[in-house]
Motif scaffolding. Structure first.
Motif, mmCIF file in Angstrom:
data_model
loop_
_atom_site.group_PDB
_atom_site.id
_atom_site.type_symbol
_atom_site.label_atom_id
_atom_site.label_comp_id
_atom_site.label_asym_id
_atom_site.label_seq_id
_atom_site.Cartn_x
_atom_site.Cartn_y
_atom_site.Cartn_z
ATOM 1 N N SER A 1 0.981 -1.156 -0.114
ATOM 2 C CA SER A 1 0.077 0.047 0.023
ATOM 3 C C SER A 1 0.794 1.332 0.025
ATOM 4 C CB SER A 1 -1.040 -0.071 1.186
ATOM 5 O OG SER A 1 -1.765 -1.110 1.040
ATOM 6 N N ILE B 1 -4.070 1.950 -2.226
ATOM 7 C CA ILE B 1 -4.433 2.947 -1.156
ATOM 8 C C ILE B 1 -4.205 1.891 0.272
ATOM 9 C CG2 ILE B 1 -6.045 4.198 0.009
ATOM 10 C CD1 ILE B 1 -5.375 5.377 -2.659
ATOM 11 N N ALA B 2 -4.884 0.949 0.265
ATOM 12 C CA ALA B 2 -4.729 -0.028 1.480
ATOM 13 C C ALA B 2 -5.276 -1.308 1.348
ATOM 14 C CB ALA B 2 -5.787 0.708 2.485
ATOM 15 N N SER B 3 -4.772 -2.235 2.344
ATOM 16 C CA SER B 3 -5.286 -3.460 2.345
ATOM 17 C C SER B 3 -6.144 -3.781 3.534
ATOM 18 C CB SER B 3 -4.243 -4.503 2.447
ATOM 19 O OG SER B 3 -3.393 -4.355 1.228
ATOM 20 N N PRO C 1 -6.880 -1.054 8.163
ATOM 21 C CA PRO C 1 -5.936 -1.215 7.201
ATOM 22 C C PRO C 1 -4.871 -2.261 7.903
ATOM 23 C CG PRO C 1 -6.329 1.130 7.404
ATOM 24 C CD PRO C 1 -7.083 0.813 8.487
ATOM 25 N N LEU C 2 -4.519 -3.248 7.081
ATOM 26 C CA LEU C 2 -3.391 -4.092 7.490
ATOM 27 C C LEU C 2 -1.908 -3.224 7.825
ATOM 28 C CD1 LEU C 2 -4.128 -7.175 5.466
ATOM 29 C CD2 LEU C 2 -4.680 -6.781 7.496
ATOM 30 N N GLU D 1 -7.839 -1.502 -1.752
ATOM 31 C CA GLU D 1 -8.506 -0.421 -2.074
ATOM 32 C C GLU D 1 -7.565 0.192 -3.136
ATOM 33 O OE1 GLU D 1 -9.804 2.365 0.864
ATOM 34 O OE2 GLU D 1 -9.803 3.961 -0.767
ATOM 35 N N LEU E 1 -17.590 0.439 2.484
ATOM 36 C CA LEU E 1 -16.782 -0.231 3.371
ATOM 37 C C LEU E 1 -17.240 -0.502 4.687
ATOM 38 C CD1 LEU E 1 -13.428 1.862 2.641
ATOM 39 C CD2 LEU E 1 -13.920 -0.317 1.944
#
Lengths: 163, 253
Positions: free
Chosen positions: B153, B167-169, B238-239, B180, B230
């Motif tokens: 990310s 963007i994010a996991s 987020p991870l 995302e 979401l």
């Protein structure tokens, strides 16, 4: 001519900005949050029920914008210090009146509470929302607002020596 | 009569004036007769008073001129947009009854948008040739699946005829790994999308047009729509980078 929604938006700016500052503590970030909130509010204005108060609706948008920005920055390391800095509110040593001292003590005690308790206390006891309005802002049941608020106030009373 | 007859929540609501008159009268009578209950109540009336005084003691914080100017410009732009509605991808759906604060109502609005011809939300099946002339990059874009599987990310990478930004996991309520990302393709609309990992590979679960083809104008409401989505799928936090790397590695095996 500004319509009622636009007028309400302008009038809510000081309260919105204060709420944003209570979350991020940084004026430039708070101003960006308020601006984002205004953009989203205008885009979503057909979803606003005019029979409701505007401020709680705007608070919810602002809080979601804050979570969104925190979520995005969360994967890139911490850019924002979300722990409260009580001294940030004391802007002028010469004005350290009793009220300002009390404000500082209160903020220091609030800062020690879990975030979920602090959040409901700010909305209900500082910003003056009803339990139901706070529930709408936080998207949690009213009963959850009340239990968090009660636990938070018991803890706050203990920290501040209120008996 | 003991303090256990009334919960902390009830005492607090009494202190806050939030009880109906009948219940308030019952609590008031009990408090008058029970010093222990009165002491418990004082925690709530005391914190109420202290917090109200703290609220009143907050320094004045006038809205900076620069912020006021930005807000006024936004309101003006919103008004102009409402008149022409030409450059903004229409996210407003006046047919949805105004029921603010109800996530389910927003979710219903999303489902409605999926059914609109030329609508805002596009699945993988739409790809090119969406009615209305919008050309939208999707998972079919060459290089995208590899980027989703390999990039952390925050990274960007070139894909077929544009760029992807991860963007994010996160994991959804079903425990699937989701990512995302934003897809900026030349001469196509920018898409904010969520794809989740299935046995067969990455599947688009959500996509919203975030910018028009020619203007690059991104309506802020597209991200609000994403937020709603979401929330609806129970997206987790987020991870962290290490967790993300482990999850991606596991998904690739």
């Amino acid at each position: 001519m500004a319509d009622a929604f636009e007028t309400g938006l302008i009038e809510a700016l000081p309260v919105l900005r204060r709420y944003a500052l209570s979350m991020c503590r940084k004026p430039d970030i708070a101003d960006d949050l308020v601006q984002t909130t205004v953009e989203r509010a205008i885009a979503a204005r057909t979803r606003f029920d005019p029979s409701m108060r505007l401020e709680p609706w705007l608070f919810r948008i602002l809080r979601n914008a804050w979570i969104d920005s925190a979520r995005r920055s969360g994967t890139r390391g911490v850019e924002i210090d979300i722990t409260d800095a009580p001294e940030a509110a004391v802007h002028d040593g010469a004005r350290a009146t009793e009220a300002a001292l009390m404000l500082r003590q209160t903020q220091a005690a609030l800062a020690m509470l879990p975030a979920e308790q602090r959040e409901v206390i700010v909305l209900v006891c500082i910003e003056g929302l009803s339990y139901a309005e706070a529930a709408e802002v936080l998207e949690i049941p009213r009963g959850t607002v009340m239990s968090r608020l009660a636990r938070g106030r018991v803890a706050l009373a203990e920290k501040m020596g209120i008996e | 009569m003991t303090t256990n007859d009334f919960s902390d929540e009830t005492l607090m609501a009494y202190a806050d004036g939030a009880l109906d008159p009948a219940e308030a009268a019952r609590v008031g009578a009990a408090v008058a007769a029970d010093p222990a209950l009165a002491r418990r109540l004082a925690l709530f009336s005391g914190t109420r008073d202290v917090l109200a005084r703290a609220a009143a003691a907050r320094p004045e914080a006038p809205v900076p001129d620069a912020l006021m100017a930005r807000v006024r410009a936004t309101i003006e732009a919103g008004r102009a947009g409402a008149e022409t509605d030409a450059t903004v991808v229409p996210l407003r759906r006046p047919s949805v009854p105004p029921r603010p604060f109800r996530p389910m109502a927003i979710a219903a609005g999303l489902a409605l948008a999926l059914g609109l011809a030329g609508g805002v939300l596009v699945g993988l099946s739409l790809g090119d040739g969406v009615p209305g002339g919008l050309r939208i990059a999707t998972l079919g874009t060459r290089g995208l699946a590899e980027a989703l599987s390999g990039l952390p990310s925050g990274a960007r990478a070139a894909v077929a005829d544009g760029e992807v930004a991860i963007i994010a996991s996160f994991r959804n309520a079903d425990g699937e790994l989701c990512r995302e990302f934003e897809l900026d393709a030349a001469e196509r609309a920018t898409v904010v999308s969520v794809a989740c990992r299935e046995a067969a590979g990455w599947q688009t679960r959500f996509a919203v047009v975030a910018g028009a083809v020619d203007t690059g104008y991104a309506p802020a409401s597209s991200l609000e729509t994403l937020d709603s989505y979401l929330a609806a799928i129970g997206a987790g936090a987020p991870l962290a980078p290490l967790d993300e790397a482990a999850a991606l590695s596991a998904a690739g095996e």
